[in-house]
Design an enzyme around this catalytic site. Structure first.
Site, mmCIF file in Angstrom:
data_model
loop_
_atom_site.group_PDB
_atom_site.id
_atom_site.type_symbol
_atom_site.label_atom_id
_atom_site.label_comp_id
_atom_site.label_asym_id
_atom_site.label_seq_id
_atom_site.Cartn_x
_atom_site.Cartn_y
_atom_site.Cartn_z
ATOM 1 N N LYS B 118 0.953 -1.155 0.180
ATOM 2 C CA LYS B 118 -0.225 0.048 0.034
ATOM 3 C C LYS B 118 0.840 1.355 0.074
ATOM 4 C CE LYS B 118 -4.011 2.072 2.619
ATOM 5 N NZ LYS B 118 -4.737 1.905 3.712
ATOM 6 N N SER B 193 -9.914 2.405 2.645
ATOM 7 C CA SER B 193 -9.063 3.021 1.741
ATOM 8 C C SER B 193 -8.064 2.236 1.039
ATOM 9 C CB SER B 193 -8.152 4.122 2.814
ATOM 10 O OG SER B 193 -7.081 3.196 3.442
ATOM 11 N N SER B 217 -9.764 -0.002 6.788
ATOM 12 C CA SER B 217 -9.523 0.183 5.502
ATOM 13 C C SER B 217 -8.681 -1.347 4.937
ATOM 14 C CB SER B 217 -8.215 1.069 5.592
ATOM 15 O OG SER B 217 -9.009 2.194 5.635
#
Lengths: 99, 543, 500
Positions: B118, B193, B217
């Site tokens: 990420k 997210s 997330s």
């Protein structure tokens, strides 16, 4: 409705150093009023006898020994700088004074 | 299709059916180096555990695995947009690992296996933008601790995955670099997210990914993409080098397609880090061993499973509600004791979260000021450094970031602190008490991992409150610091899209999540006759 | 440039107003590493080299507390007579400034590590004054800005600024006093004595280099005037940039006179930061303090509470050096100084040096004489600290040479110059400068002095050209020295004396 005003949002934007446009301030004032209305209910249950939790897992006395470790090189330190003079970060003239 | 449970028996993985699309197929037959005889297999369809076995047996090489995934990325990521950056060094790194393996080095279970990272995590060799224009192109002079651990365990970083800007969002639509698309339906969001990481594993672009979870997330994207994601106990995985959203809520964790894979990755990234003061010094058990034990056991005999009344809300999508209750029935018929518990203060969790998060974020994001790194925007006609900072932050931050920074600034302001931030921290205490009371009665808690299946891109982007409610079931775990897992719970009948189950355990009992999670996963897959992810529609492949 | 304001006569000002004081003293701790990172705690070097991602506030970096800084802070708190809080925590003070890497300062807010203390301060005339300490809390220093362009190198008029973060994250303890009443006309002196006492305390603890000129010790002085009989507090100003003990005294005096003039003319004092200008001896207006100063403090989520054990606190308490006031009393007694002599020493800031010189074998009286006399004179001339010129051991050796008769005071001054010039120890300088023989002359000169005292007209006669008059003195000296003196040398010395 919450009492938040455009003046307040403009003041907050100044504190947060974001040059919001007047349109953004208007839009945010409306949005924040709705959001704040829905989150203000926390105070309903937050009575004086309830302690605050700032860390989910309680720990204390987490320290580091006073021993020197690796540092960045000057080149690494400056590598992301928008502007520098070869050894220091460069910024435009400062308006306000140190606090 | 590849069976994600292949590690139950030797070589199952290699006996899978060839993938019809062929783009990333490779023929293992007659590969001289390895002498594999079992036919053609698409390496991108294998679990990390299966790849690990093949790599360790030297039936495949890391270069082959890595190339297969890079090819897959090239083929589908134009549509999915899971990646913001694809590594140029992946093949070289894989070659190095192959050399080590050939020279007889004892390598860890995930050595040579690709992983997507990420973009919230700092990487020395790749840009780290956290999905924000303000950090576009920034290459940090240091690695996040978890990234260092990946390298030390010889995983192969494939690239950086897309995310809502600074992890603020539940749809990945708030990325400054465009949305990620759900591999199940490209018109829909992949959650957020960490939509990029979830989409990358769901689209077979990577077997593993790293995520970060501040309010869901990792777990919510897992739910809507049919993948598995774990938010570890707060402090279980180092936050050093994870670009902070809300420091007291953020936790880095694994994203995968199976519970065992997530556990293998958690074993690599977990453990104490002296650079993170909130990092726990616990001696953690092997999560992979816990997951294997659960998968082998395949039941929940004697396990008390709590259903949080407040997280089983009537407002949830019907198909989510239906699959959740079917799952409860399945668990009950496989030995679990289902107990309804009440957590009355969860009603205030979202409100507390949307005070604590913006407050901490408003401070954490102050460092983006155009002085030491990142974007600088000079106002027209020049200006003082104050003007430059304000212009930069105006231009560099997206709407959602501005909204939350202003909200957080407000919550911390003189005169409002006690009513807002102070009260939210008290709610946090109440939520912890609710969890403590619940875990006195039960071993694990379950709920849907998201109230709905993936919604359409654009559907909620202009309604912040509606967007915030996507995290209603995942937020309490962050407020209390406890571990939570999202895993596939079946497809919603009305739209055929994945639903997700959330499992929560007491703080430090992450192993319990993996053990029971793997058992539940096995029971569900047995009930379906196959894995959920294998039911995903094929993506169009561009060459 | 700051213009001198209209000032009221100091005595008149004190007649009309009661000065009310408050101080914030920042002490930089001399730990090996910074407060929250393992970068070296050293900021004189090449810019931006003693930095880690933490000191630059790079995204993703996290602070970790330096254990030594905690111990130093507790020791300082104890030395200030403070309570040590069983659990204290760090907080973020949020404001944007380019020298503040994260745009928040990690400090302590509602739970400082030490609180409720008191420091005894002694004025020049020996009167004692208790300064109430509200709190001592830990925080981090900011980076260093250099303003480029414009005439003065100051912030006003600069074209741009350069930032060096080597100092960012250096550990600080901020000592905050309660409001101080009753200083009256002693306010300027009390301010100086307070800062001097804090300096003595941190030096004796060994936790800071405490050099004001280097910014190791910084004083922000709050001053307001209360009209006599009004019972009301006035509006205060906060004077910064006060970089020497002398400046502390001058700046307070100046502010009292400035505020008094404004108030007497019917004006109002603006609550603001004021900057002291050493060169012109005035303060100038800085940032106005207002409600807009909203620092949005909240508990630092990246750090955990500090909860020192009672054992640690007692261990540190047991290791505390003698309190300066007690120490002064003990030394005064041991040395047998008069009040005036001891005040002289205390005010010179050379107590440690004199103590060490005495410990090295010299008499305290001689040590005082040399340190506050010739050495202080040399230091003043060179604008440096006396302690940086010569070591107590060298001074003790010098005094030993005088007391054994090998050096006269006059020659000892020459030797001292050699030592200061880096020529070696006093005996080495005596050797290398060929001053050893002088010790023989010393004996001769003493005898000549005696002889001249008996024959006071001899020098005048010589000056009148009657050189043979020297003979009487030479004879007397030869007799006194029992013939061991060199008559030719005695003659030379007598003639030299006549020419003086």
């Amino acid at each position: 409705m919450s009492e938040i005003t455009t003046d307040q949002v403009a003041h907050l934007a100044n504190l947060a150093r974001i040059a919001l446009t007047p349109e953004e301030i208007d839009k945010l004032t409306g949005e924040l009023s709705v959001i704040i209305d829905s989150i203000a209910k926390v105070s309903q249950v937050a009575t004086a006898d309830v302690p605050a939790t700032s860390h989910p897992i309680p720990l204390t006395n987490v320290f580091r020994p006073d021993v020197i470790g690796d540092t960045l090189s000057q080149e690494e330190a400056l590598s992301g700088a928008p502007e520098h003079d070869g050894s220091r970060f460069k910024v435009s003239a400062i308006l306000g004074e140190e606090q | 299709m590849t069976d994600a449970r292949s590690s139950r028996g030797p070589r199952h993985a290699a006996e899978t059916t060839p993938d019809s699309r062929g783009a990333t197929d490779r023929d293992l037959t007659g590969t001289a180096d390895y002498g594999h005889q079992t036919g053609t297999v698409d390496l991108t369809r294998l679990s990390a555990a299966s790849l690990s076995e093949l790599l360790h047996a030297r039936e495949i090489s890391s270069v082959e695995v890595t190339r297969a995934h890079l090819d897959r990325i090239a083929a589908v990521d134009g549509d999915v947009h899971a990646f913001l950056h694809v590594s140029r060094d992946a093949i070289d790194t894989a070659e190095g690992v192959d050399v080590l393996r050939r020279s007889g080095d004892q390598l860890g279970p995930l050595a040579g296996i690709p992983i997507a990272i990420k973009d919230v995590l700092c990487t020395l060799d790749m840009p780290s933008t956290a999905g924000s224009r303000i950090l576009e192109g920034w290459i940090p002079p240091y690695d996040a601790t978890v990234v260092r651990k990946l390298r030390e365990a010889f995983l192969i970083p494939l690239g950086k995955t897309n995310m809502d800007e600074f992890a603020m969002g539940s749809s990945t639509e708030h990325s400054a670099f465009g949305p990620t698309h759900n591999p199940w339906d490209l018109d829909r969001i992949p959650g957020g997210s960490g939509g990029g990481s979830a989409a990358a594993v769901a689209a077979f672009e990577s077997p593993l990914a790293l995520g970060s979870d501040t309010g869901g997330s990792i777990r919510q994207p897992a739910a809507v993409t049919g993948s598995v994601g774990v938010k570890p106990t707060y402090g279980g995985v180092s936050r050093y080098g994870a670009i902070a959203l809300a420091s007291s809520l953020d936790q880095v964790g694994p994203v995968a397609r199976t519970v065992i894979d997530a556990a293998l990755l958690h074993d690599v990234i977990g453990g104490h880090d002296p650079r993170d003061s909130t990092s726990l010094r616990d001696a953690w058990p092997s999560f992979a061993a816990a997951a294997r034990a659960g998968q082998l056991k395949r039941n929940l005999n004697g396990v008390k499973v709590g259903v949080v009344k407040e997280l089983d809300a009537p407002g949830f999508q019907a198909g989510v509600h239906q699959r959740f209750h079917e799952t409860l029935d399945l668990l009950a018929s496989n030995g679990a004791e289902i107990i309804e518990v009440s957590a009355p203060n969860f009603e205030y969790a979202v409100a507390a979260y949307y005070l604590i998060l913006p407050a901490e974020a408003s401070s954490n994001l102050a460092k983006f000021d155009s002085v030491r790194f990142g974007l600088r925007v000079n106002p027209v006609g020049g200006g003082t450094v104050e003007d430059v900072m304000s212009a930069t932050r105006e231009a560099g931050f997206g709407d959602e970031v501005k909204r939350r920074v202003i909200l957080g600034t407000y919550a911390l302001s003189a005169g409002y602190y006690d009513a807002y931030y102070g009260s939210a921290q008290k709610v946090r205490t109440l939520i912890q008490r609710d969890f403590a009371a619940a875990f006195e009665q039960v071993d694990i808690l379950v709920s849907p991992a998201a109230p709905t299946t993936a919604f359409k891109i654009g559907e909620k982007v202009n309604d912040p409150l509606a967007m915030y409610l996507n995290d209603v079931t995942t937020i309490p775990a962050n407020l209390a610091g406890i571990p939570g897992m999202g895993l596939p719970m079946g497809l919603a009948p009305e739209d055929g899209l994945p639903t997700g189950l959330q499992i929560m355990a007491p703080a430090r009992a992450d192993a319990r999540l993996y053990e029971h999670g793997a058992a539940i996963e096995a029971l569900l897959e047995d009930s379906w006759g196959r894995t959920l992810i294998s039911q995903a529609p094929e993506l169009k492949v561009s060459k | 440039m700051a213009q001198p304001a209209e000032l009221m006569d100091f005595d008149k000002a004190i007649e009309l107003f009661e000065p009310v004081l408050g101080f914030e003293v920042h002490v930089e701790l001399n730990t090996k590493t910074k407060m929250f990172s393992d970068a070296p705690n050293f900021f004189g070097g090449e810019p931006n080299t003693n930095v880690t991602p933490v000191d630059l506030g790079l995204p993703g970096s996290l602070p970790v507390v330096n254990e030594q800084a905690i111990k130093y802070s507790i020791s300082l708190g104890l030395a200030l007579g403070c309570e040590i809080r069983p659990s204290s925590r760090f907080a973020r003070k949020n404001y944007f400034y380019p020298d503040l890497a994260k745009n928040y300062q990690i400090s302590q807010y509602d739970e400082p590590i030490a609180f409720d203390g008191s420091v005894e301060v002694e004025l020049a005339d020996g009167r004692l004054f208790q300064i109430p300490i509200e709190r001592a809390h830990m925080e981090e220093d900011a980076g260093k800005l250099t303003h480029v362009g414009g005439a003065t190198g100051r912030i006003q008029g600069a074209e741009y600024s350069l930032v060096d973060y080597n100092r960012a994250g250096v550990p600080l303890v901020e000592i905050v006093t309660n409001i101080i009443y009753g200083a009256e006309r002693d306010a300027p002196e009390l301010a100086k004595a307070y800062v001097s006492t804090i300096r003595d305390i941190v030096r004796s603890l060994g936790i800071s280099d405490a050099k004001m000129e280097r910014g190791n010790l910084r004083c922000d002085a709050n001053i307001s005037l209360s009209p006599r009989g009004s019972g009301k507090l006035g509006t205060r100003t906060e004077t910064k940039n006060v970089n020497s003990l002398r400046s502390v005294e001058r700046a307070i005096r100046y502010e009292i006179q400035r505020q008094a003039a404004i108030l007497a003319a019917g004006g109002t004092i603006i609550q603001e930061t004021r900057h002291w200008h050493e060169d012109t001896g005035v303060t100038s207006a800085g940032r106005p303090k207002s409600d807009a100063d909203d620092y949005r403090y909240f508990p630092e989520p990246d750090l955990l509470p500090v909860a020192p054990s009672l054992e640690l606190i007692e261990e540190l308490r047991a290791a505390l050096p003698e309190a300066p006031a007690i120490r002064r009393r003990r030394l005064k007694e041991a040395w047998g100084f008069t009040d005036l002599e001891f005040q002289d020493v205390a005010n010179s800031g050379l107590l440690v040096e004199i103590e060490e010189t005495a410990a090295a074998g010299a008499s305290a009286a001689q040590a005082r004489k040399w340190w506050t006399g010739e050495i202080a004179r040399l230091a003043n001339a060179a604008s440096v600290d006396a302690s940086s010129l010569v070591s107590p051991a060298d001074v003790a050796e010098l005094i030993g040479l005088i007391e054994s008769g090998e050096l006269t005071d006059r020659l000892a001054r020459q030797v001292l110059e050699g030592v200061v010039a880096g020529e070696g120890s006093p005996s080495a300088v005596v050797q290398s400068r060929g001053l050893a023989v002088v010790s023989d002359d010393g004996a001769l000169i003493a005898a000549i002095d005696d002889a001249l005292a008996a024959q006071p007209d001899v020098l005048d006669k010589i000056r009148d050209g009657k050189v043979q008059a020297a003979g009487a003195v030479i004879g007397a000296v030869m007799k006194a020295m029992k013939g061991t003196a060199d008559a030719a040398r005695v003659r030379e010395l007598v003639l030299e004396r006549a020419q003086q």
